[in-house]
Design a protein around this motif. Sequence first.
Motif, PDB file in Angstrom:
ATOM      1  N   ILE A 158       0.935  -1.238   0.098  1.00 35.31           N
ATOM      2  CA  ILE A 158      -0.013  -0.027   0.048  1.00 35.31           C
ATOM      3  C   ILE A 158       0.792   1.336  -0.054  1.00 35.31           C
ATOM      4  CG2 ILE A 158      -1.784   1.221   1.198  1.00 35.31           C
ATOM      5  CD1 ILE A 158      -2.806  -1.508   2.222  1.00 35.31           C
ATOM      6  N   ASN A 159       0.962   1.958  -1.054  1.00 38.72           N
ATOM      7  CA  ASN A 159       1.518   3.265  -1.182  1.00 38.72           C
ATOM      8  C   ASN A 159       1.063   4.399  -0.295  1.00 38.72           C
ATOM      9  OD1 ASN A 159       2.969   1.597  -3.084  1.00 38.72           O
ATOM     10  ND2 ASN A 159       2.081   2.935  -4.771  1.00 38.72           N
ATOM     11  N   VAL A 160       2.101   5.229   0.369  1.00 36.14           N
ATOM     12  CA  VAL A 160       1.691   6.167   1.304  1.00 36.14           C
ATOM     13  C   VAL A 160       2.589   7.211   0.815  1.00 36.14           C
ATOM     14  CG1 VAL A 160       1.239   7.068   3.369  1.00 36.14           C
ATOM     15  CG2 VAL A 160       0.905   4.725   3.079  1.00 36.14           C
ATOM     16  N   ASP A 161       2.524   7.621  -0.329  1.00 36.58           N
ATOM     17  CA  ASP A 161       3.470   8.667  -0.730  1.00 36.58           C
ATOM     18  C   ASP A 161       2.981   9.821  -1.508  1.00 36.58           C
ATOM     19  OD1 ASP A 161       2.236   7.433  -2.877  1.00 36.58           O
ATOM     20  OD2 ASP A 161       4.229   6.917  -3.930  1.00 36.58           O
ATOM     21  N   GLY A 162       1.912  10.310  -1.436  1.00 36.45           N
ATOM     22  CA  GLY A 162       1.160  11.497  -2.073  1.00 36.45           C
ATOM     23  C   GLY A 162       0.817  11.345  -3.519  1.00 36.45           C
ATOM     24  N   GLY A 163       1.132  10.151  -3.752  1.00 39.10           N
ATOM     25  CA  GLY A 163       0.754   9.711  -5.441  1.00 39.10           C
ATOM     26  C   GLY A 163       1.895   9.629  -6.372  1.00 39.10           C
ATOM     27  N   ALA A 164       3.030   9.546  -5.842  1.00 37.86           N
ATOM     28  CA  ALA A 164       4.158   9.452  -6.606  1.00 37.86           C
ATOM     29  C   ALA A 164       4.326   8.161  -7.292  1.00 37.86           C
ATOM     30  CB  ALA A 164       5.566   9.572  -5.521  1.00 37.86           C
ATOM     31  N   VAL A 165       3.991   7.242  -6.853  1.00 42.70           N
ATOM     32  CA  VAL A 165       3.846   6.014  -7.559  1.00 42.70           C
ATOM     33  C   VAL A 165       2.323   5.437  -7.536  1.00 42.70           C
ATOM     34  CG1 VAL A 165       4.406   3.498  -7.430  1.00 42.70           C
ATOM     35  CG2 VAL A 165       6.378   5.204  -6.746  1.00 42.70           C
ATOM     36  N   GLN A 166       1.810   5.549  -8.684  1.00 38.66           N
ATOM     37  CA  GLN A 166       0.286   5.150  -8.902  1.00 38.66           C
ATOM     38  C   GLN A 166      -0.038   3.820  -9.123  1.00 38.66           C
ATOM     39  OE1 GLN A 166      -1.357   7.864 -11.261  1.00 38.66           O
ATOM     40  NE2 GLN A 166      -0.966   9.582  -9.990  1.00 38.66           N
ATOM     41  N   SER A 167      -0.314   2.862  -8.365  1.00 39.53           N
ATOM     42  CA  SER A 167      -0.703   1.410  -8.638  1.00 39.53           C
ATOM     43  C   SER A 167      -1.540   0.802  -7.647  1.00 39.53           C
ATOM     44  CB  SER A 167       0.479   0.888  -7.956  1.00 39.53           C
ATOM     45  OG  SER A 167       1.097   0.852  -6.601  1.00 39.53           O
TER      46      SER A 167
END
Length: 250
Positions: free
Chosen positions: A241-250
């Motif tokens: 689960i990405n928690v990066d402000g949308g830097a990597v969209q997946s």
Amino acid sequence: MSRVCMVTGAGQGVGRAVALSLSASGHRVALVARGTERLESVAAELPGPALVVPADVTDAAALDAAFAAVEGEWGPVEVLVSNAGSGTAAPLVDTTDEQWQQALELNLTAPFRCMRRALPSMVEARWGRVVVIASVVAKRGESQVSAYSASKHGVLGLVRAAAAEVARSGVTVNAVCPGYVDTPMTDTTVEAIAQRTGRSLEDARQVLARRQPIGRLVTPDEVAQAVDLCVGSAAINGQGINVDGGAVQS
């Protein structure tokens, strides 16, 4: 229902935030890290029961003893948050064997040993949650952090394999993949950028903030919220689960 939780790297940053969140939700939280003083400081902040368990997670015997200490006090670990990790910035051609091995030991081998130790009792109980704090560089390569990126790619593969093995047992295994988080680890990265480029510390911090579409660093609490999601849901399994402000969209 109150669960027995273990959080590694719990003395500061994301680990501290996760421990606070789990405790606020009514769980008992065992705090694992090398520094006793920091762990005791975090334990004093928790609203619920806390257990201070000093251990170096890269030491197999010490890690096993940490699990035994928790089991002796509270019973088997039901929620494992493998958060301890660090990275060294260097061009690939300048990365030493020692730096490479250190990255693998802390970011990949330690979570593997934690899972291997925790999963049998979880599977037997037909309930358990494992969450590994990985990184967005588990999903993309990034310059200057080849060892860190390789170790995080590896741990995401470990999470996915483990999740497939236990999927029918009531146990879930997931990763949370933060971008740049406002933690002491990021402070070290900022200092390295400043030294390498001649920028001020504030300018170097803005470089990292601008790498995320939201234009700022992620907070430790925002990472903890993603951990809470994994702990609370029986249907989230095998995810990064990405928690990066949308830097990597997946």
